[in-house]
Structures are given as C-alpha cells and as structure tokens.
Write a protein that holds these residues in place. Structure first.
Motif, PDB file in Angstrom:
ATOM      1  N   VAL A  46      28.839  36.767  49.891  1.00 30.81           N
ATOM      2  CA  VAL A  46      28.648  38.113  50.424  1.00 30.81           C
ATOM      3  C   VAL A  46      29.986  38.855  50.516  1.00 30.81           C
ATOM      4  CG1 VAL A  46      28.050  39.387  52.525  1.00 30.81           C
ATOM      5  CG2 VAL A  46      26.506  37.624  51.653  1.00 30.81           C
ATOM      6  N   LEU A  47      31.032  38.145  50.853  1.00 31.43           N
ATOM      7  CA  LEU A  47      32.342  38.787  50.986  1.00 31.43           C
ATOM      8  C   LEU A  47      32.874  39.317  49.653  1.00 31.43           C
ATOM      9  CD1 LEU A  47      34.099  36.389  53.528  1.00 31.43           C
ATOM     10  CD2 LEU A  47      33.378  38.752  53.924  1.00 31.43           C
ATOM     11  N   TRP A  48      32.304  38.841  48.544  1.00 31.41           N
ATOM     12  CA  TRP A  48      32.728  39.338  47.230  1.00 31.41           C
ATOM     13  C   TRP A  48      31.911  40.543  46.770  1.00 31.41           C
ATOM     14  CZ3 TRP A  48      37.216  38.183  45.336  1.00 31.41           C
ATOM     15  CH2 TRP A  48      37.799  36.947  45.579  1.00 31.41           C
ATOM     16  N   LEU A  49      30.840  40.865  47.490  1.00 26.45           N
ATOM     17  CA  LEU A  49      29.984  41.969  47.073  1.00 26.45           C
ATOM     18  C   LEU A  49      30.687  43.302  47.281  1.00 26.45           C
ATOM     19  CD1 LEU A  49      26.507  40.845  48.486  1.00 26.45           C
ATOM     20  CD2 LEU A  49      27.381  40.623  46.140  1.00 26.45           C
ATOM     21  N   PRO A  50      30.586  44.220  46.314  1.00 29.55           N
ATOM     22  CA  PRO A  50      31.209  45.543  46.478  1.00 29.55           C
ATOM     23  C   PRO A  50      30.443  46.381  47.498  1.00 29.55           C
ATOM     24  CG  PRO A  50      29.974  45.442  44.422  1.00 29.55           C
ATOM     25  CD  PRO A  50      29.957  44.055  44.984  1.00 29.55           C
ATOM     26  N   VAL A  51      31.171  47.021  48.385  1.00 25.65           N
ATOM     27  CA  VAL A  51      30.563  47.863  49.416  1.00 25.65           C
ATOM     28  C   VAL A  51      31.366  49.150  49.528  1.00 25.65           C
ATOM     29  CG1 VAL A  51      29.627  45.934  50.752  1.00 25.65           C
ATOM     30  CG2 VAL A  51      31.931  46.745  51.222  1.00 25.65           C
ATOM     31  N   GLY A  52      30.746  50.136  50.159  1.00 22.18           N
ATOM     32  CA  GLY A  52      31.429  51.395  50.403  1.00 22.18           C
ATOM     33  C   GLY A  52      31.496  52.283  49.176  1.00 22.18           C
ATOM     34  N   SER A  53      32.018  53.467  49.374  1.00 22.44           N
ATOM     35  CA  SER A  53      32.117  54.433  48.265  1.00 22.44           C
ATOM     36  C   SER A  53      33.115  53.981  47.217  1.00 22.44           C
ATOM     37  CB  SER A  53      32.539  55.800  48.819  1.00 22.44           C
ATOM     38  OG  SER A  53      33.770  55.701  49.525  1.00 22.44           O
ATOM     39  N   ALA A  54      34.088  53.146  47.594  1.00 16.61           N
ATOM     40  CA  ALA A  54      35.080  52.676  46.630  1.00 16.61           C
ATOM     41  C   ALA A  54      34.558  51.522  45.779  1.00 16.61           C
ATOM     42  CB  ALA A  54      36.341  52.235  47.359  1.00 16.61           C
ATOM     43  N   HIS A  55      33.422  50.956  46.167  1.00 18.96           N
ATOM     44  CA  HIS A  55      32.812  49.835  45.435  1.00 18.96           C
ATOM     45  C   HIS A  55      33.811  48.698  45.220  1.00 18.96           C
ATOM     46  CE1 HIS A  55      29.070  51.970  44.647  1.00 18.96           C
ATOM     47  NE2 HIS A  55      29.795  53.032  44.316  1.00 18.96           N
ATOM     48  N   ILE A  56      34.457  48.306  46.298  1.00 12.92           N
ATOM     49  CA  ILE A  56      35.363  47.160  46.243  1.00 12.92           C
ATOM     50  C   ILE A  56      34.788  46.054  47.115  1.00 12.92           C
ATOM     51  CG2 ILE A  56      37.411  48.556  45.791  1.00 12.92           C
ATOM     52  CD1 ILE A  56      38.114  48.394  48.732  1.00 12.92           C
ATOM     53  N   PRO A  57      35.172  44.798  46.859  1.00 12.00           N
ATOM     54  CA  PRO A  57      34.618  43.690  47.651  1.00 12.00           C
ATOM     55  C   PRO A  57      34.871  43.866  49.150  1.00 12.00           C
ATOM     56  CG  PRO A  57      35.795  42.865  45.741  1.00 12.00           C
ATOM     57  CD  PRO A  57      36.078  44.341  45.804  1.00 12.00           C
ATOM     58  N   ALA A  58      33.947  43.357  49.934  1.00 11.74           N
ATOM     59  CA  ALA A  58      34.086  43.470  51.386  1.00 11.74           C
ATOM     60  C   ALA A  58      35.361  42.816  51.887  1.00 11.74           C
ATOM     61  CB  ALA A  58      32.865  42.838  52.071  1.00 11.74           C
ATOM     62  N   VAL A  59      35.771  41.739  51.223  1.00 14.05           N
ATOM     63  CA  VAL A  59      36.977  41.051  51.659  1.00 14.05           C
ATOM     64  C   VAL A  59      38.219  41.904  51.449  1.00 14.05           C
ATOM     65  CG1 VAL A  59      37.383  39.926  49.430  1.00 14.05           C
ATOM     66  CG2 VAL A  59      38.169  38.830  51.519  1.00 14.05           C
ATOM     67  N   ALA A  60      38.141  42.901  50.542  1.00  9.60           N
ATOM     68  CA  ALA A  60      39.289  43.788  50.318  1.00  9.60           C
ATOM     69  C   ALA A  60      39.558  44.652  51.540  1.00  9.60           C
ATOM     70  CB  ALA A  60      39.057  44.648  49.085  1.00  9.60           C
ATOM     71  N   TYR A  61      38.507  45.020  52.259  1.00  3.31           N
ATOM     72  CA  TYR A  61      38.700  45.793  53.492  1.00  3.31           C
ATOM     73  C   TYR A  61      39.400  44.939  54.549  1.00  3.31           C
ATOM     74  CZ  TYR A  61      35.506  49.217  51.438  1.00  3.31           C
ATOM     75  OH  TYR A  61      34.916  50.157  50.614  1.00  3.31           O
ATOM     76  N   VAL A  62      39.048  43.670  54.592  1.00  5.22           N
ATOM     77  CA  VAL A  62      39.718  42.760  55.529  1.00  5.22           C
ATOM     78  C   VAL A  62      41.194  42.633  55.149  1.00  5.22           C
ATOM     79  CG1 VAL A  62      39.711  40.439  56.514  1.00  5.22           C
ATOM     80  CG2 VAL A  62      37.558  41.516  55.847  1.00  5.22           C
ATOM     81  N   ARG A  63      41.465  42.611  53.857  1.00  5.21           N
ATOM     82  CA  ARG A  63      42.850  42.517  53.395  1.00  5.21           C
ATOM     83  C   ARG A  63      43.678  43.697  53.881  1.00  5.21           C
ATOM     84  NH1 ARG A  63      44.946  42.894  47.102  1.00  5.21           N
ATOM     85  NH2 ARG A  63      47.075  42.124  47.456  1.00  5.21           N
ATOM     86  N   GLY A  64      43.045  44.859  53.970  1.00  6.18           N
ATOM     87  CA  GLY A  64      43.759  46.028  54.463  1.00  6.18           C
ATOM     88  C   GLY A  64      44.209  45.883  55.900  1.00  6.18           C
TER      89      GLY A  64
END
Length: 213
Positions: A46-64
C-alpha cells in the motif's frame, strides 16, 4: 514514471522502517503470527501506491517529513522485521546495546559540531577522509575480537552503500546514521542505564527467619 535508483533506495528504506515499526506494534496485538505477516505485506504494498494529485507513492510523502534514513537504520529495521516474522533472535541484547552506545557517542560529536559548536566540523570527515575510514576499520576489528558481529556488519553495509553511491548524499555520515537513529540510540541507552541501576538497588529477598536469600 520510475524513480531514480537513489530515490528508490530512499523510499525502500523508509518503507521497511515503517513496516518494522508496524511489526513491533502488531506483535503486541492479539493477531496471530500469520495475520501479522499478511498485514505487513499489505502495508508494504500500500505504501507504494500512488496517491494525491502528484500521483507519487504514499511513502514519498513520509520521506518529505523524515528525510532519507541511514543504511544503518535500514539494516536494523530489516533485522527487526526478520526477528519478529520468524520468531528468532538474530542479534543479542549486548550486540544491540553496543551499536546504540556507539551511535549515541558519535551523535554527541557529530550534530553539535555540524551546528557550528566548536572550531571543527566532524561532518567534514564524511567526505572520504582516510582518518575516518581508519577509525571505522579499527572499530570493526576491535568489535570482531570481542565477538561482536552486529556493529561490523552495519559498518560494512554502510561503507559499501556509500562506495556504490546508493543515496543522494555523498557524505559517509549520512549512510552511517541519521537523527531518527540517534534519538533511538539515546532512548535505548537511557533505558539500559535505568534498568541497570534498578537491578543494583533492588533489595535481596529476605527469608522468614531474617536471613537473606
């Protein structure tokens, strides 16, 4: 669009660390071991699924929020996951406390000087300094002679990843440790200190005749 190798490595590390934390929490729940494994597998995907308007993996938001994690923390997370999923102890308590103690001591020198305290910045040694590499080699040999295998393993993984350029940073310190690992090390060392003090002051059991057991 596939991420670059350095981005993929950073996201993978954060994903594994999150799964390790989730595994630590789930192992304290009434879920059976098989249910814990399936839950962690679903979380990892699930953490690899693209989410949001940027369509990036959910884990990328955590990286921020967390920034990139160190290789040391990634390997420790993998060991923790394997220990909880397989029910085996891959590193003794002494081994883990040794790692946390070394990390805590290094953090006491690294972060204050990196913030400008003192006339020398320890962080500069991470740009391929022979002195730092020699210190790491001596530390590995000393631990190996003491039959402590975990710390040399972590140092070897970090140096190899640094040589391969798996992270965006080119500084060896970023492969060896990060603020999250430093905070964990301080907490573990403090907890071990409190436990040791409590064991020392714990009174000996006294028999009904007034004799110590």
């Amino acid at each position: 669009m596939w991420p670059s190798p350095t981005d993929f490595f950073a996201l993978l590390g954060i994903n594994v660390a999150l799964c390790a934390v989730a595994g630590w929490l789930l192992c304290r729940s009434p879920l059976p071991s098989l249910g814990v494994r399936w839950a962690l597998a679903v979380l990892f995907l699930v953490l690899w699924l693209p989410v949001g308007s940027a369509h990036i993996p959910a884990v990328a938001y955590v990286r921020g929020v967390t920034s990139d994690l160190s290789v040391t923390l990634l390997v420790l997370a993998c060991i923790g996951l394997a220990r909880r999923l397989r029910g085996t102890t891959m590193a003794a308590t002494t081994e883990r406390l040794t790692v946390f103690f070394v990390v805590a001591v290094a953090a006491l020198f690294l972060y204050p000087t990196a913030l400008g305290w003192g006339s020398f910045d320890v962080y500069r040694l991470g740009w391929g300094s022979p002195v730092m590499l020699m210190v790491l080699l001596v530390l590995c040999v000393a631990c190996w002679l003491k039959r402590l295998r975990l710390l040399p393993l972590l140092l070897a993984c970090a140096v190899l990843a640094w040589a391969a350029g798996l992270m965006e940073s080119g500084n060896l310190w970023d492969y060896l440790m990060d603020p999250w690992l430093a905070v964990t090390a301080f907490v573990q060392c403090f907890a071990a200190l409190i436990t040791g003090l409590m064991r020392r002051v714990k009174p000996s059991p006294v028999s009904p005749l007034g004799l110590k057991g």
